[in-house]
Design a protein around this motif. Structure first.
Motif, PDB file in Angstrom:
ATOM      1  N   ASP A 233      51.228 -18.478 -36.929  1.00  0.00           N
ATOM      2  CA  ASP A 233      50.294 -19.183 -37.813  1.00  0.00           C
ATOM      3  C   ASP A 233      49.011 -19.565 -37.061  1.00  0.00           C
ATOM      4  O   ASP A 233      47.900 -19.406 -37.579  1.00  0.00           O
ATOM      5  N   LEU A 234      49.181 -20.059 -35.846  1.00  0.00           N
ATOM      6  CA  LEU A 234      48.011 -20.445 -35.059  1.00  0.00           C
ATOM      7  C   LEU A 234      47.176 -19.235 -34.663  1.00  0.00           C
ATOM      8  O   LEU A 234      45.940 -19.270 -34.702  1.00  0.00           O
ATOM      9  N   LEU A 235      47.837 -18.144 -34.277  1.00  0.00           N
ATOM     10  CA  LEU A 235      47.098 -16.945 -33.900  1.00  0.00           C
ATOM     11  C   LEU A 235      46.355 -16.358 -35.097  1.00  0.00           C
ATOM     12  O   LEU A 235      45.288 -15.745 -34.939  1.00  0.00           O
ATOM     13  N   ALA A 236      46.900 -16.547 -36.302  1.00  0.00           N
ATOM     14  CA  ALA A 236      46.183 -16.097 -37.495  1.00  0.00           C
ATOM     15  C   ALA A 236      44.871 -16.855 -37.638  1.00  0.00           C
ATOM     16  O   ALA A 236      43.828 -16.278 -37.993  1.00  0.00           O
ATOM     17  N   ASP A 237      44.902 -18.173 -37.336  1.00  0.00           N
ATOM     18  CA  ASP A 237      43.670 -18.959 -37.376  1.00  0.00           C
ATOM     19  C   ASP A 237      42.699 -18.505 -36.283  1.00  0.00           C
ATOM     20  O   ASP A 237      41.484 -18.417 -36.515  1.00  0.00           O
ATOM     21  N   VAL A 238      43.225 -18.231 -35.095  1.00  0.00           N
ATOM     22  CA  VAL A 238      42.375 -17.729 -34.008  1.00  0.00           C
ATOM     23  C   VAL A 238      41.768 -16.386 -34.396  1.00  0.00           C
ATOM     24  O   VAL A 238      40.589 -16.111 -34.134  1.00  0.00           O
ATOM     25  N   SER A 239      42.576 -15.543 -35.029  1.00  0.00           N
ATOM     26  CA  SER A 239      42.086 -14.235 -35.465  1.00  0.00           C
ATOM     27  C   SER A 239      40.926 -14.374 -36.443  1.00  0.00           C
ATOM     28  O   SER A 239      39.941 -13.628 -36.373  1.00  0.00           O
ATOM     29  N   ALA A 240      41.036 -15.348 -37.361  1.00  0.00           N
ATOM     30  CA  ALA A 240      39.940 -15.578 -38.309  1.00  0.00           C
ATOM     31  C   ALA A 240      38.679 -16.005 -37.582  1.00  0.00           C
ATOM     32  O   ALA A 240      37.567 -15.548 -37.905  1.00  0.00           O
ATOM     33  N   LEU A 242      37.936 -15.222 -34.510  1.00  0.00           N
ATOM     34  CA  LEU A 242      37.447 -14.046 -33.787  1.00  0.00           C
ATOM     35  C   LEU A 242      36.640 -13.137 -34.706  1.00  0.00           C
ATOM     36  O   LEU A 242      35.579 -12.620 -34.324  1.00  0.00           O
ATOM     37  N   GLU A 243      37.146 -12.927 -35.919  1.00  0.00           N
ATOM     38  CA  GLU A 243      36.429 -12.072 -36.864  1.00  0.00           C
ATOM     39  C   GLU A 243      35.057 -12.656 -37.188  1.00  0.00           C
ATOM     40  O   GLU A 243      34.051 -11.926 -37.242  1.00  0.00           O
ATOM     41  N   GLU A 244      35.002 -13.980 -37.409  1.00  0.00           N
ATOM     42  CA  GLU A 244      33.715 -14.625 -37.687  1.00  0.00           C
ATOM     43  C   GLU A 244      32.786 -14.520 -36.488  1.00  0.00           C
ATOM     44  O   GLU A 244      31.572 -14.312 -36.634  1.00  0.00           O
ATOM     45  N   ALA A 248      29.157 -12.755 -36.238  1.00  0.00           N
ATOM     46  CA  ALA A 248      27.969 -13.498 -35.797  1.00  0.00           C
ATOM     47  C   ALA A 248      27.263 -12.770 -34.655  1.00  0.00           C
ATOM     48  O   ALA A 248      26.033 -12.691 -34.620  1.00  0.00           O
ATOM     49  N   LEU A 249      28.013 -12.218 -33.734  1.00  0.00           N
ATOM     50  CA  LEU A 249      27.412 -11.486 -32.612  1.00  0.00           C
ATOM     51  C   LEU A 249      26.719 -10.217 -33.097  1.00  0.00           C
ATOM     52  O   LEU A 249      25.645  -9.857 -32.599  1.00  0.00           O
ATOM     53  N   ARG A 250      27.332  -9.524 -34.065  1.00  0.00           N
ATOM     54  CA  ARG A 250      26.673  -8.343 -34.623  1.00  0.00           C
ATOM     55  C   ARG A 250      25.360  -8.724 -35.302  1.00  0.00           C
ATOM     56  O   ARG A 250      24.364  -7.991 -35.234  1.00  0.00           O
ATOM     57  N   SER A 251      25.361  -9.889 -35.951  1.00  0.00           N
ATOM     58  CA  SER A 251      24.130 -10.344 -36.610  1.00  0.00           C
ATOM     59  C   SER A 251      23.036 -10.625 -35.586  1.00  0.00           C
ATOM     60  O   SER A 251      21.848 -10.412 -35.858  1.00  0.00           O
ATOM     61  N   LEU A 252      23.437 -11.103 -34.409  1.00  0.00           N
ATOM     62  CA  LEU A 252      22.450 -11.366 -33.359  1.00  0.00           C
ATOM     63  C   LEU A 252      21.780 -10.084 -32.862  1.00  0.00           C
ATOM     64  O   LEU A 252      20.713 -10.130 -32.252  1.00  0.00           O
ATOM     65  N   GLY A 263      23.511 -15.498 -37.328  1.00  0.00           N
ATOM     66  CA  GLY A 263      24.443 -15.219 -36.234  1.00  0.00           C
ATOM     67  C   GLY A 263      24.427 -16.310 -35.180  1.00  0.00           C
ATOM     68  O   GLY A 263      25.486 -16.749 -34.708  1.00  0.00           O
ATOM     69  N   GLY A 264      23.241 -16.777 -34.822  1.00  0.00           N
ATOM     70  CA  GLY A 264      23.143 -17.855 -33.838  1.00  0.00           C
ATOM     71  C   GLY A 264      23.802 -19.129 -34.319  1.00  0.00           C
ATOM     72  O   GLY A 264      24.474 -19.825 -33.544  1.00  0.00           O
ATOM     73  N   ALA A 265      23.639 -19.422 -35.606  1.00  0.00           N
ATOM     74  CA  ALA A 265      24.262 -20.622 -36.174  1.00  0.00           C
ATOM     75  C   ALA A 265      25.779 -20.513 -36.131  1.00  0.00           C
ATOM     76  O   ALA A 265      26.488 -21.497 -35.866  1.00  0.00           O
ATOM     77  N   GLY A 266      26.301 -19.308 -36.376  1.00  0.00           N
ATOM     78  CA  GLY A 266      27.747 -19.112 -36.341  1.00  0.00           C
ATOM     79  C   GLY A 266      28.319 -19.321 -34.946  1.00  0.00           C
ATOM     80  O   GLY A 266      29.362 -19.959 -34.772  1.00  0.00           O
TER      81      GLY A 266
END
Length: 361
Positions: A233-240, A242-244, A248-252, A263-266
């Motif tokens: 359950d915790l790793l699922a939250d970490v995975s979410a 990571l995806e965000e 954000a990095l791609r947006s940068l 992206g910077g705000a994220g």
């Protein structure tokens, strides 16, 4: 408590036995591997001879998957007045014991929140639990005498008792121990096939993040197999997260100003949430975290350097709150980072300079 039986002479069991023996308790040692019990006995943890009759307390230090079976056998043979286990998962073993139809009045699940990356009796120390939380999970069925024996065990090991519900404990250790270990291993796994030139750049940050990834995989498979749901359950939250973060990095990378701003705000939001979580980590002796400042002292990699620094700090009347060594890449040198109270910084820096130490600005 006058007598104890430690069943399982790995790191935790042998460390508890060493602490009890130091306090005058007669400790008997048992292990599925007799050679390991003999090793623990040779270290001064007790005797590998079986007790002549029931002991005051039996301490089961077996992997979580085997705890219930070992406890059931010990209870069936009447080896002790009271029984505890020290496994890192509490709900599963208790439910398995209940399913076996055992009277659990003489049993209490416990978990000392301490350990090392190394395992086995040779890694054990009598002070392993000193100042560390030791969780107790009594129920309404737990006999008062058994609870008192468990508290005496914690006291002899110089640990701090913490009472919790068994399932709440399992969710808590998933958060503060089991999930972080897997994340550390994931980061360390990125280094396995990395270019040598990149690995040579490793500094203290990557060492901090990957330190616990050096632990024995077999031991951790046992632990995680006993607590998979809360960890997943915790790793699922970490995975979410990571995806965000990836988004954000791609947006940068975008040429669009609005996307770069988004992206910077994220990324900033994640970093600020990390700041907010980190300050909740307990400080020295489990107290509220305090702000310390660092004095960095340049040293050569020679015997006695740390002892001299500590002696000079003591002579200046400065208490060292924490210390870390950072080694220079490719050189027999480095610097010692000394954490002290902010008001002690000018006193310490002046004293160390007077004694010839070079400080890093």
């Amino acid at each position: 408590m006058r007598t104890a039986l430690v069943i399982g002479t790995g790191l935790i069991g042998t460390s508890a036995a060493l602490a009890l023996s130091r306090r005058g308790v007669v400790v008997h040692l048992a292990d599925h591997d007799p050679e390991q019990a003999r090793t623990a006995a040779a270290l001064g943890a007790g005797t590998d001879q079986p007790p002549a009759g029931p002991v005051d307390l039996a301490i089961v230090a077996a992997p979580p998957a085997h705890v219930a079976g070992v406890l059931a056998d010990a209870m069936g043979r009447g080896l002790a007045r009271g029984y505890v286990d020290v496994a890192s998962v509490k709900g599963g073993p208790r439910r398995e014991l209940e399913a076996r139809g055992l009277d659990l009045a003489s049993y209490i699940g416990t978990h000392p929140m301490s350990g090392r990356e190394k395992s086995g009796p040779l890694a054990a120390t009598a002070d392993l639990f000193e100042g560390r939380p030791w969780v107790l999970t009594p129920t309404r069925d737990t006999d008062t005498e058994v609870l008192n024996l468990a508290l005496e065990l914690v006291s002899h090991c110089s640990a701090v008792p913490v009472v919790m519900d068994a399932d709440a404990h399992d969710r808590a250790v998933a958060l503060v121990s089991h999930m972080p270990h897997l994340v550390s291993s994931m980061v360390a796994a990125r280094l396995e096939h990395a270019e040598e030139a990149a690995v040579r750049l490793c500094g203290q940050g990557i060492r901090d993040v990957t330190r616990i990834a050096a632990s024995d995989p077999g031991m951790w498979i046992d632990i995680l197999s006993a607590n998979p749901g809360p960890v997943a359950d915790l790793l699922a939250d970490v995975s979410a997260d990571l995806e965000e973060t990836v988004r954000a990095l791609r947006s940068l990378q975008s040429s669009d100003d609005a996307k770069r701003h988004e992206g910077g705000a994220g990324i900033e939001d994640l970093l600020r949430r990390g700041n907010a979580g980190q300050v909740r980590v307990p400080g020295k002796h489990g107290s509220a975290p305090r702000a310390y400042e660092v004095v960095a002292v340049l040293i050569d990699d020679q015997p006695g350097q740390l002892a001299k620094i500590f002696a000079d700090a003591g002579a200046a009347g400065v208490n060292i709150e924490d210390v870390r060594i950072e080694h220079a890449t490719g050189q027999q040198a480095g610097h010692v980072q000394i954490w002290v109270e902010p008001k002690a910084v000018p006193v310490l820096t002046a004293a160390l300079r007077d004694r010839g130490w070079a400080l890093r600005q």
